[in-house]
Design a protein around this motif. Structure first.
Motif, PDB file in Angstrom:
ATOM      1  N   ASP A  36       0.825  -1.218   0.000  1.00  0.00           N
ATOM      2  CA  ASP A  36       0.000   0.000   0.000  1.00  0.00           C
ATOM      3  C   ASP A  36       0.853   1.259   0.000  1.00  0.00           C
ATOM      4  N   GLU A  37       1.858   1.289   0.862  1.00  0.00           N
ATOM      5  CA  GLU A  37       2.702   2.484   0.963  1.00  0.00           C
ATOM      6  C   GLU A  37       3.533   2.680  -0.291  1.00  0.00           C
ATOM      7  N   THR A  38       4.126   1.607  -0.796  1.00  0.00           N
ATOM      8  CA  THR A  38       5.031   1.719  -1.935  1.00  0.00           C
ATOM      9  C   THR A  38       4.285   2.084  -3.210  1.00  0.00           C
ATOM     10  N   LEU A  39       3.155   1.455  -3.453  1.00  0.00           N
ATOM     11  CA  LEU A  39       2.387   1.769  -4.659  1.00  0.00           C
ATOM     12  C   LEU A  39       1.766   3.158  -4.568  1.00  0.00           C
ATOM     13  N   ALA A  40       1.396   3.585  -3.374  1.00  0.00           N
ATOM     14  CA  ALA A  40       0.886   4.953  -3.206  1.00  0.00           C
ATOM     15  C   ALA A  40       1.962   5.978  -3.562  1.00  0.00           C
ATOM     16  N   LYS A  41       3.195   5.736  -3.139  1.00  0.00           N
ATOM     17  CA  LYS A  41       4.297   6.644  -3.489  1.00  0.00           C
ATOM     18  C   LYS A  41       4.534   6.645  -4.997  1.00  0.00           C
ATOM     19  N   THR A  42       4.431   5.473  -5.609  1.00  0.00           N
ATOM     20  CA  THR A  42       4.631   5.362  -7.051  1.00  0.00           C
ATOM     21  C   THR A  42       3.587   6.184  -7.801  1.00  0.00           C
ATOM     22  N   ILE A  43       2.330   6.008  -7.445  1.00  0.00           N
ATOM     23  CA  ILE A  43       1.244   6.719  -8.114  1.00  0.00           C
ATOM     24  C   ILE A  43       1.356   8.225  -7.890  1.00  0.00           C
ATOM     25  N   LYS A  44       1.668   8.627  -6.670  1.00  0.00           N
ATOM     26  CA  LYS A  44       1.819  10.053  -6.364  1.00  0.00           C
ATOM     27  C   LYS A  44       2.925  10.685  -7.198  1.00  0.00           C
ATOM     28  N   TYR A  45       4.016   9.953  -7.385  1.00  0.00           N
ATOM     29  CA  TYR A  45       5.126  10.492  -8.177  1.00  0.00           C
ATOM     30  C   TYR A  45       4.672  10.782  -9.606  1.00  0.00           C
ATOM     31  N   PHE A  46       4.011   9.826 -10.243  1.00  0.00           N
ATOM     32  CA  PHE A  46       3.636  10.027 -11.645  1.00  0.00           C
ATOM     33  C   PHE A  46       2.477  10.997 -11.808  1.00  0.00           C
ATOM     34  N   ASN A  85       0.375 -12.115  -3.997  1.00  0.00           N
ATOM     35  CA  ASN A  85      -1.004 -11.898  -4.456  1.00  0.00           C
ATOM     36  C   ASN A  85      -1.395 -10.418  -4.426  1.00  0.00           C
ATOM     37  N   ILE A  86      -0.517  -9.589  -4.987  1.00  0.00           N
ATOM     38  CA  ILE A  86      -0.751  -8.151  -5.084  1.00  0.00           C
ATOM     39  C   ILE A  86      -1.050  -7.788  -6.538  1.00  0.00           C
ATOM     40  N   ASP A  87      -2.197  -7.149  -6.767  1.00  0.00           N
ATOM     41  CA  ASP A  87      -2.599  -6.754  -8.120  1.00  0.00           C
ATOM     42  C   ASP A  87      -1.921  -5.437  -8.491  1.00  0.00           C
ATOM     43  N   PHE A  88      -0.657  -5.526  -8.799  1.00  0.00           N
ATOM     44  CA  PHE A  88       0.170  -4.352  -9.112  1.00  0.00           C
ATOM     45  C   PHE A  88      -0.382  -3.620 -10.336  1.00  0.00           C
ATOM     46  N   LEU A  89      -0.550  -4.339 -11.426  1.00  0.00           N
ATOM     47  CA  LEU A  89      -0.980  -3.695 -12.671  1.00  0.00           C
ATOM     48  C   LEU A  89      -2.392  -3.126 -12.529  1.00  0.00           C
ATOM     49  N   MET A  92      -2.284   0.228 -10.903  1.00  0.00           N
ATOM     50  CA  MET A  92      -1.823   1.258 -11.835  1.00  0.00           C
ATOM     51  C   MET A  92      -2.929   1.644 -12.815  1.00  0.00           C
ATOM     52  N   LYS A  93      -3.674   0.660 -13.297  1.00  0.00           N
ATOM     53  CA  LYS A  93      -4.737   0.939 -14.270  1.00  0.00           C
ATOM     54  C   LYS A  93      -5.875   1.742 -13.649  1.00  0.00           C
ATOM     55  N   GLU A  94      -6.079   1.580 -12.347  1.00  0.00           N
ATOM     56  CA  GLU A  94      -7.096   2.378 -11.664  1.00  0.00           C
ATOM     57  C   GLU A  94      -6.770   3.866 -11.725  1.00  0.00           C
ATOM     58  N   ASN A  95      -5.503   4.188 -11.836  1.00  0.00           N
ATOM     59  CA  ASN A  95      -5.054   5.576 -11.759  1.00  0.00           C
ATOM     60  C   ASN A  95      -4.576   6.154 -13.083  1.00  0.00           C
ATOM     61  N   PHE A  96      -4.226   5.309 -14.035  1.00  0.00           N
ATOM     62  CA  PHE A  96      -3.703   5.784 -15.315  1.00  0.00           C
ATOM     63  C   PHE A  96      -4.312   4.944 -16.436  1.00  0.00           C
TER      64      PHE A  96
END
Length: 295
Positions: A36-46, A85-89, A92-96
């Motif tokens: 949650d923390e890492t993907l949130a930082k990723t999305i915030k950056y882009f 079991n993390i839906d990484f992609l 990302m698709k939810e946001n971009f």
């Protein structure tokens, strides 16, 4: 035109934005903590940028790359705590809402080195990349396609012949013990005698033992896929270590097939500043955009 690169490693994430010529125009990195923390930082950056036209995402794994699978785009069963079991992609698709190319971290590096090599030699048809660090992975590009159909290669778990001075070491792999990753990855230095690899002098015998195992992996790739070149990357692969691998390869292979100059066949990454995956991701992002699909 802006391309996004996510090099998602088990230790850190490296995120970058590149222009139409694949030049880095902005970059950041941060530790891999919880999903949650890492993907949130990723999305915030882009989100800082007005738009990103496409992404190349190269992730640690194992990951699901089968587009017909219900878990396509997921990091699946992984030793990285909390990341199975993390839906990484999907996140990302939810946001971009743009095309995204999804592959492994080592595939991203392999593709970057492949495209870079072709700039100097159009006859290059295949490049294999072995990364040796916390774990061991391999990616191979053959005629612009990645090796692997049902899934990506788990080359770190091939079996190797034990070195005569290393017979008592059980290996570190929790599944296989003394597979390639279990006897030659970075953590095996400390597991053997309590001293980290970065603190182990290059003349220590452990370096020759690990070079022996890696050279076996290079032999296996050579006789199986016949790539034009094999790149050795990751924290373990210093120039001095790669020289030891070449020496061991010469002894083991015994000139069975011609591979040309070893200095050109077994190399360090040639893209500067540890940028193989970022460059590869940019090119894969363009590929996804050109094809108009989420790969």
């Amino acid at each position: 035109m802006l391309y996004g690169s996510i090099e998602a490693g088990g230790t850190k994430f490296v995120c970058a934005v590149g222009d139409e010529n694949f030049n880095v125009i902005d970059q950041t990195q941060f530790p891999t903590t919880t999903p949650d923390e890492t993907l949130a930082k990723t999305i915030k950056y882009f989100k800082k940028f007005d738009h990103i036209d496409a992404f190349g995402i190269a992730s640690f794994g194992p990951i699901d790359v089968d587009k017909n699978s219900d878990t396509y785009g997921w990091i699946i069963k992984t030793p990285k705590k909390g990341w199975s079991n993390i839906d990484f992609l999907g996140k990302m698709k939810e946001n971009f809402d743009v095309p995204m190319y999804w592959t492994t971290d080592v595939n991203g590096s392999a593709y970057g080195e492949y495209i870079n090599a072709k700039k100097d030699d159009e006859d290059i048809k295949s490049v294999a990349y072995i990364t040796i660090g916390t774990g061991i992975g391999m990616g191979a590009v053959i005629n612009d396609d990645f090796l692997g159909v049902m899934g990506t290669p788990e080359f770190g778990h091939i079996k190797v012949k034990r070195h005569r001075d290393d017979m008592d070491f059980p290996g570190t792999c929790p599944w296989h013990g003394d597979c390639l990753e279990g006897v030659a990855s970075g953590p095996t230095f400390e597991a053997r005698d309590g001293v980290e690899g970065r603190k182990t002098p290059i003349n220590d015998p452990k370096w020759n033992i690990i070079a022996y195992y890696v050279a076996q992996a290079v032999v296996d790739l050579t006789v199986t896929f016949r790539p034009n070149k094999i790149v050795l990357g990751g924290g373990v692969c210093t120039p001095e270590f790669i020289a030891k691998v070449r020496a061991q390869f010469t002894l083991l292979f015994n000139n069975y097939l011609s591979v040309g100059s070893l200095e050109k066949y077994i190399t360090a990454p040639e893209i500067a500043h540890n940028g193989s995956a970022t460059f590869g991701d940019f090119v894969l992002a363009k590929k996804a955009l050109d094809e108009g699909i989420n790969k």
